[in-house]
Design an enzyme around this catalytic site. Structure first.
Site, PDB file in Angstrom:
ATOM      1  N   GLU A 259       0.882  -1.175   0.000  1.00 15.42           N
ATOM      2  CA  GLU A 259       0.000   0.000   0.000  1.00 15.42           C
ATOM      3  C   GLU A 259       0.912   1.216   0.000  1.00 15.42           C
ATOM      4  O   GLU A 259       1.568   1.495   1.008  1.00 15.42           O
ATOM      5  CB  GLU A 259      -0.888   0.000   1.252  1.00 15.42           C
ATOM      6  CG  GLU A 259      -1.876  -1.151   1.319  1.00 15.42           C
ATOM      7  CD  GLU A 259      -3.003  -1.036   0.316  1.00 15.42           C
ATOM      8  OE1 GLU A 259      -3.069  -0.034  -0.423  1.00 15.42           O
ATOM      9  OE2 GLU A 259      -3.812  -1.969   0.256  1.00 15.42           O
ATOM     10  N   CYS A 293      -2.515   8.787   2.412  1.00 20.59           N
ATOM     11  CA  CYS A 293      -2.149   8.351   1.067  1.00 20.59           C
ATOM     12  C   CYS A 293      -3.250   8.566   0.037  1.00 20.59           C
ATOM     13  O   CYS A 293      -2.973   8.846  -1.116  1.00 20.59           O
ATOM     14  CB  CYS A 293      -1.784   6.874   1.125  1.00 20.59           C
ATOM     15  SG  CYS A 293      -3.039   5.902   1.986  1.00 20.59           S
ATOM     16  N   GLU A 391       3.861  13.272  -4.910  1.00 18.09           N
ATOM     17  CA  GLU A 391       3.170  13.217  -3.622  1.00 18.09           C
ATOM     18  C   GLU A 391       3.878  14.150  -2.636  1.00 18.09           C
ATOM     19  O   GLU A 391       5.083  14.028  -2.412  1.00 18.09           O
ATOM     20  CB  GLU A 391       3.179  11.785  -3.077  1.00 18.09           C
ATOM     21  CG  GLU A 391       2.365  11.659  -1.800  1.00 18.09           C
ATOM     22  CD  GLU A 391       2.412  10.250  -1.202  1.00 18.09           C
ATOM     23  OE1 GLU A 391       3.518   9.734  -0.997  1.00 18.09           O
ATOM     24  OE2 GLU A 391       1.330   9.701  -0.938  1.00 18.09           O
TER      25      GLU A 391
END
Ligand code: NAD
Length: 489
Positions: A259, A293, A391
């Protein structure tokens, strides 16, 4: 600003493995500091390779015990795990408080996610295992076949600091319910809550070696990933680290769930009634100080309503209460660490070169300690800009203009990542149709919530495999086929 009383630091001198609080191999320690005040809030032993060896050996022994955990009936495991859920609940408020102090998660959120989710997930997966049946299939070759599910074995689990408890239980709850044993390596930034988890496992009387917690950094994590006694790796963290974990598991042919990072898109359609959805919109874009996330950090706004919606968003993000995360009124707390703030401020500096600063861009006025940055929004962002592609993992958003829905889909899909996303519209059918066009593992219509019944995970650089739902349980099970000596009925 609430101060943490440094005379009451939370200190542990042993680590939990093999069902006992054990002296660590070395005297090295991990110190944990408040994200809000920088004060020392606690310390724990730093695990080493020898501690991982001992934990994996304990997990192996527990798994291989012919009358042990892996061979319990789902009901027997369910009874033990119900005690575990209750022991977690008894420590829930303190778990939430520790997380908030360590990583800056606002207290209203840590009470929902870090206190509420773990026992809920344990009970959910216990029920799911009980419903999972062995399957008999009529064969094409004349005889029946049987398909059964067995626990996959010893799990090495590695988790990040941003939502440490809920993320841990996305893997730990199905692993335990399935009959696996686990060696958990929490993140050094948020290790104090993991010790409460260990206390709960002890209190619940889980058999020795079923849950083991070894604090440590990335080297210890890498050692766990490649350990010969581990059968399955569950990793949540950055894409960069995930690639290394995947490479190690690839070499070993070891099953792995990854993940990883995200850069999801919130697409506002031209019929959206955003004013009535601001709370949910904030929740999808900047929750947990932007350290999640799946948050939609790219906001796609239709050209036909660009100025009006951009104005609404400017009001929303400039009006958020920033401050002490232990204060229930706080919407945005500090970042987890100085390193994380440096990273986020670096991206804000890039954004000032690439786009128009709409909101924030600095440190909040009147707050002189804590790793705070202001909620920050850039407008007129080019979809190819670095702040639209990379990100950031902080309270920094990019507004991107689009002309029509086809272009919105193209921009949403123009990303290395594919984890979450959302669409905002007055017409839920239109929203559902749009949701199908975006390449991501999950997507929300007029909101976004990780419902445990359905799989959660990413495509592209956001990861491999799924957590939650029956799919998240299957990730901790081996499927075995037995060709029966029984004719088809
Ligand atoms: P990180 O990758 O630096 O660390 C995560 C964990 O992995 C830590 O426990 C760390 O000690 C360990 N680790 C680091 N390198 C390792 C290696 N080579 N081998 C084994 N273990 C290693 O990430 P972080 O900064 O702690 O967390 C933030 C990142 O996590 C963000 O990119 C975020 O998007 C991602 N994340 C993803 C999800 C998801 O479900 N997809 C959830 C939360 C966070």
């Amino acid at each position: 600003m609430t101060t943490v009383d440094t005379r009451q630091t939370i200190d542990y001198d042993r680590i939990f493995l093999g069902g006992e609080w054990t002296a660590p191999t070395t005297g090295d320690r991990i110190q944990v500091h408040s994200a809000t005040t920088h004060e020392l809030v606690g310390s724990v032993p730093e695990g080493r390779e020898e501690d991982i060896d001992a934990a994996v050996a304990a997990a192996r022994t527990a798994f291989d015990d012919p009358s042990g955990w892996a061979h319990f009936t789902p009901t027997q495991r369910g009874e033990a795990l119900e005690r575990f859920a209750k022991a977690l609940e008894a420590r829930g408020a303190e778990t939430a408080r520790r997380v908030t102090v360590q990583n800056g998660m606002p207290t209203w959120l840590s009470q929902q996610w870090e206190q509420g989710f773990p026992p809920m997930l344990v009970r959910f997966f216990v029920d799911l295992v009980k419903q999972t049946q062995e399957e008999i299939r009529p064969g094409l070759l004349g005889k029946q076949t049987m398909v059964i599910r067995k626990p996959i074995g010893v799990v090495g689990q590695i988790v990040p600091w941003n939502v440490p408890q809920a993320i841990t239980f996305l893997g730990l709850a199905p692993a335990l319910a399935a009959g696996c044993t686990v060696v958990l390596k929490p993140s050094p930034e948020t290790v104090l809550d993991a010790f409460l988890l260990a206390e709960a496992a002890e209190d619940a009387g889980l058999p020795a070696g079923v849950v083991n917690v070894i604090p440590g950094g990335r080297e210890v994590g890498a050692y766990l990933v490649s350990h010969p006694g581990v059968d399955k790796v569950s990793f949540t963290g950055s894409t960069a680290a995930g690639r290394k974990v995947a490479a190690a598991c690839g070499e070993l042919l070891r099953p792995v769930t990854l993940e990883l990072g995200g850069k999801s898109a919130a697409v506002i359609l031209d019929d959206a009634d955003l004013d009535s959805q601001l709370e949910d919109f904030f929740g999808n874009t900047m929750i947990n100080n932007g350290q999640v996330c799946w948050t939609s950090t790219r906001i796609l706004v239709p050209s036909s309503r660009y100025d009006e919606i951009t104005g609404t968003l400017a009001d929303l993000y400039s009006g958020l209460t920033v401050g002490d995360p232990l204060d229930p009124a706080t919407k945005v707390g500090p970042l987890v660490s100085e390193r994380q703030r440096e990273r986020v401020e670096g991206y804000i500096a890039v954004g000032k070169q690439e786009a128009r600063l709409l909101v924030g861009g600095g440190r909040p006025h009147g707050i002189d300690q804590g790793w705070f940055v202001e909620p920050t929004v850039f407008a007129d962002v080019d979809p190819k800009a670095r702040i639209a592609q990379e990100e950031i993992f902080g309270p920094v958003l990019s507004i991107i203009r689009y002309e029509d829905e086809q272009q919105a889909t193209r921009i949403a899909n123009d990303s290395d990542y594919g984890l979450g996303g959302s669409v905002w519209t007055s017409d839920s059918d239109r929203g559902e149709a749009f949701a199908r066009t975006v390449r991501s593992g999950t997507f929300g219509v007029n909101g976004y919530a990780n419902d445990p019944v359905a799989p959660f995970g990413g495509v592209k650089a956001s990861g491999l495999g799924r957590e939650l739902g029956p799919e998240g349980l299957a990730a901790f099970q081996e499927i075995k086929t037995i060709y029966l000596d029984r004719p088809n009925a």
